[in-house]
Design a protein around this motif. Structure first.
Motif: not given
Length: 154
Positions: A78, A82, A88-90, A113, A115, A117, A137-139
């Motif tokens: 992934l 990018y 960018d993948n979610y 979602n 994503n 980091d 990651f974030t979501f």
């Protein structure tokens, strides 16, 4: 007064996790530790007649980390997509806590979602018996389809 029985605590090894990436579900058998957190975003508000500063929630930020054994290239792929193509993948991660020895039952949560980091792109350690990597990651959304029941107290 009741008390919590030790058997009703949830074993960390009794979880299952699944990543849904580009429509494909992958069992995350390589995951060692997973934690997703929500933090409320707040604004400070000052008003007449009150000396103290008040706070008002206005959204949230979702962040998380997972420790995984260094046995999958899924997340590196992934990040490669990018860095090479700007795509960018979610994706979603489902965590099911299900300890059959506990009376509290199952909790089924989906983190939406996700994503990435930061990931490890290559690793070795001659003193390590098994390589691990930390993935942050974030979501921006989540759901809880099944929640724990109240434990049996005695």
């Amino acid at each position: 007064m009741g008390f919590l029985h030790a058997k009703d605590t949830i074993s960390g090894q009794s979880a299952k996790a699944y990543a849904t990436i580009n429509g494909q579900v992958e069992e995350m058998f390589y995951a060692k530790k997973f934690e997703a957190k929500i933090k409320k975003n707040k604004k400070e508000i000052k008003t007449l007649g009150k000396l103290g500063t008040q706070n008002k929630a206005n959204g949230f930020t979702g962040t998380g980390t997972m420790t995984i054994y260094y046995v999958t290239s899924a997340f590196r792929q992934l990040m490669l997509n990018y860095t090479k193509n700007g795509i960018d993948n979610y994706f979603d991660i489902q965590v099911v806590n299900d300890d059959p020895s506990s009376s509290v039952g199952i909790q089924d949560t989906v983190i939406r979602n996700v994503n990435l980091d930061e990931i490890t792109i290559a690793s070795f350690d001659v003193e390590s018996e098994s390589l691990e990597e930390e993935v942050s990651f974030t979501f921006d959304d989540w759901d809880m389809f099944t929640k724990f029941k109240q434990p049996t107290l005695n």
